[in-house]
Design an enzyme around this catalytic site. Sequence first.
Site, short mmCIF file in Angstrom:
data_model
loop_
_atom_site.label_atom_id
_atom_site.label_comp_id
_atom_site.label_asym_id
_atom_site.label_seq_id
_atom_site.Cartn_x
_atom_site.Cartn_y
_atom_site.Cartn_z
N LYS A 1 -8.34 52.00 18.43
CA LYS A 1 -6.86 52.41 18.17
C LYS A 1 -7.64 54.02 18.20
O LYS A 1 -7.08 55.26 18.31
CB LYS A 1 -6.06 51.47 17.41
N ARG B 1 3.19 45.05 13.96
CA ARG B 1 2.61 44.53 13.97
C ARG B 1 3.65 42.76 14.76
O ARG B 1 2.92 42.30 14.83
CB ARG B 1 1.28 44.46 12.73
N ARG C 1 -20.00 48.15 12.76
CA ARG C 1 -19.70 50.45 11.98
C ARG C 1 -19.58 50.45 11.11
O ARG C 1 -19.64 49.19 9.80
CB ARG C 1 -17.79 49.08 12.50
N ARG D 1 -16.48 48.55 6.58
CA ARG D 1 -15.22 48.81 5.36
C ARG D 1 -14.83 47.10 4.97
O ARG D 1 -15.64 46.25 5.38
CB ARG D 1 -14.12 48.58 6.71
N ARG E 1 -8.76 38.44 11.18
CA ARG E 1 -7.59 39.28 11.76
C ARG E 1 -7.62 39.50 13.52
O ARG E 1 -6.29 40.00 13.53
CB ARG E 1 -8.53 40.97 11.68
P1 AP5 Z 1 -11.60 51.97 15.90
O1 AP5 Z 1 -11.18 53.13 16.66
O2 AP5 Z 1 -12.04 51.98 14.91
O3 AP5 Z 1 -10.64 50.43 16.37
P2 AP5 Z 1 -9.73 49.91 15.63
O4 AP5 Z 1 -8.58 49.15 17.38
O5 AP5 Z 1 -8.78 51.11 14.83
O6 AP5 Z 1 -9.63 49.35 14.73
P3 AP5 Z 1 -9.45 48.40 13.13
O7 AP5 Z 1 -10.41 47.55 12.20
O8 AP5 Z 1 -8.92 50.08 12.25
O9 AP5 Z 1 -7.94 47.95 13.51
P4 AP5 Z 1 -7.02 46.99 12.83
O10 AP5 Z 1 -5.87 47.10 14.00
O11 AP5 Z 1 -8.04 45.24 12.43
O12 AP5 Z 1 -7.11 47.92 11.57
P5 AP5 Z 1 -5.94 48.79 10.63
O13 AP5 Z 1 -6.82 50.28 9.74
O14 AP5 Z 1 -4.88 49.27 11.43
O15 AP5 Z 1 -13.05 51.31 16.49
C1 AP5 Z 1 -13.95 50.21 16.24
C2 AP5 Z 1 -15.48 49.86 16.93
O16 AP5 Z 1 -15.26 50.17 17.88
C3 AP5 Z 1 -15.88 51.86 15.78
O17 AP5 Z 1 -17.40 51.27 15.46
C4 AP5 Z 1 -16.08 52.73 17.21
O18 AP5 Z 1 -17.11 53.19 17.28
C5 AP5 Z 1 -16.18 51.37 18.10
N1 AP5 Z 1 -15.42 51.41 19.94
C6 AP5 Z 1 -14.12 52.24 19.64
N2 AP5 Z 1 -13.63 52.60 21.45
C7 AP5 Z 1 -14.99 51.94 21.96
C8 AP5 Z 1 -15.85 52.52 22.91
N3 AP5 Z 1 -14.68 52.33 24.36
N4 AP5 Z 1 -16.79 51.35 23.47
C9 AP5 Z 1 -17.20 50.98 22.24
N5 AP5 Z 1 -17.21 51.18 21.12
C10 AP5 Z 1 -15.90 52.21 20.41
O19 AP5 Z 1 -5.09 47.44 10.25
C11 AP5 Z 1 -6.35 47.16 8.83
C12 AP5 Z 1 -5.07 46.08 7.67
O20 AP5 Z 1 -3.63 47.03 7.38
C13 AP5 Z 1 -4.91 44.64 8.75
O21 AP5 Z 1 -5.20 43.74 8.68
C14 AP5 Z 1 -3.49 44.27 7.79
O22 AP5 Z 1 -4.19 43.40 6.71
C15 AP5 Z 1 -2.77 45.83 7.31
N6 AP5 Z 1 -1.80 46.19 8.45
C16 AP5 Z 1 -2.54 47.17 8.96
N7 AP5 Z 1 -0.84 47.51 9.69
C17 AP5 Z 1 0.01 46.44 9.18
C18 AP5 Z 1 1.50 46.08 9.37
N8 AP5 Z 1 1.92 46.91 10.99
N9 AP5 Z 1 1.93 45.42 8.58
C19 AP5 Z 1 1.15 44.44 8.11
N10 AP5 Z 1 0.29 45.14 7.43
C20 AP5 Z 1 -0.34 46.09 7.90
MG MG Z 2 -8.14 51.47 13.07
#
Ligand code: AP5
Ligand code: MG
Length: 209
Positions: free
Chosen positions: A14, A85, A124, A151, A162
């Site tokens: 994302k 979400r 990562r 992280r 997750r």
């Molecule tokens: P990356 O681009 O960072 O992927 P991402 O989908 O953003 O992954 P996240 O880990 O950030 O997702 P998440 O939804 O678990 O976390 P969030 O911060 O939103 O890429 C990941 C890796 O893959 C990188 O190393 C990248 O280089 C690599 N990569 C990317 N594309 C690639 C490709 N095509 N090929 C190969 N490699 C690739 O949320 C964190 C926490 O916050 C949640 O768990 C929850 O506790 C809380 N939270 C967030 N939003 C809410 C909500 N709406 N409601 C309640 N709690 C929430």
């Molecule tokens: Mg993210």
Amino acid sequence: MRNFIIMGPPGSGKDTQIEALLESHNLTMISSGDIARKLASENNLYKEIIAKGELLDDKVIIKEVEKEISQIEPALGIIFDGFPRTVIQAEKLNEILVNNGRTLDAAVYIHVEEEEIVKRLSSRLVCPICKRNLDPHNNICPECNVEGIRRSDDEPVTVINRIQTFLDKTMPLVSYYKDRGILYEINGEQSVENVTKDILERLDFESKV
Ligand code: AP5
Ligand code: MG
């Protein structure tokens, strides 16, 4: 101006895709992950919830997202990173957007299988200061000039939780947006560039942004 969601399991890319989309279009981003991490830096309960791979309370996240939306100038489109979400968050987002003279145009669902997610997140590294993802082959942040770290929620057991939280709470949104005719499913297991190309093509971006 378009407003859309980028959704997908942890590690689906994302952030990576949003960074590419922000470069060339009149858009800004709201990330509920960034909001959650900021709240957690001031509250141990939220820190524990994130470390367990669970979601923060709907009301808390919605309140912060609503605040951010109201501060964005109307000429800018908004990409929502990881929000909504839950179905409750999705319903509330519809209301908030209407109140701000906006509509939701698309929900992009980046599909990636569990095996690939675990592989990506186990290697990562992020900048401890600006939090951006770093190139694993050159583990120094180009902006902050410090070494990357894992992280806190990328520990293997948290990643599994997750993924489960995504399946339980967020997957229902795929049908929710499909029923509304605005779901765009993208194969996330391609090169970063090809995923971006698919998103731009499927959203017919150049002519509509
Ligand atoms: P990356 O681009 O960072 O992927 P991402 O989908 O953003 O992954 P996240 O880990 O950030 O997702 P998440 O939804 O678990 O976390 P969030 O911060 O939103 O890429 C990941 C890796 O893959 C990188 O190393 C990248 O280089 C690599 N990569 C990317 N594309 C690639 C490709 N095509 N090929 C190969 N490699 C690739 O949320 C964190 C926490 O916050 C949640 O768990 C929850 O506790 C809380 N939270 C967030 N939003 C809410 C909500 N709406 N409601 C309640 N709690 C929430
Ligand atoms: Mg993210």
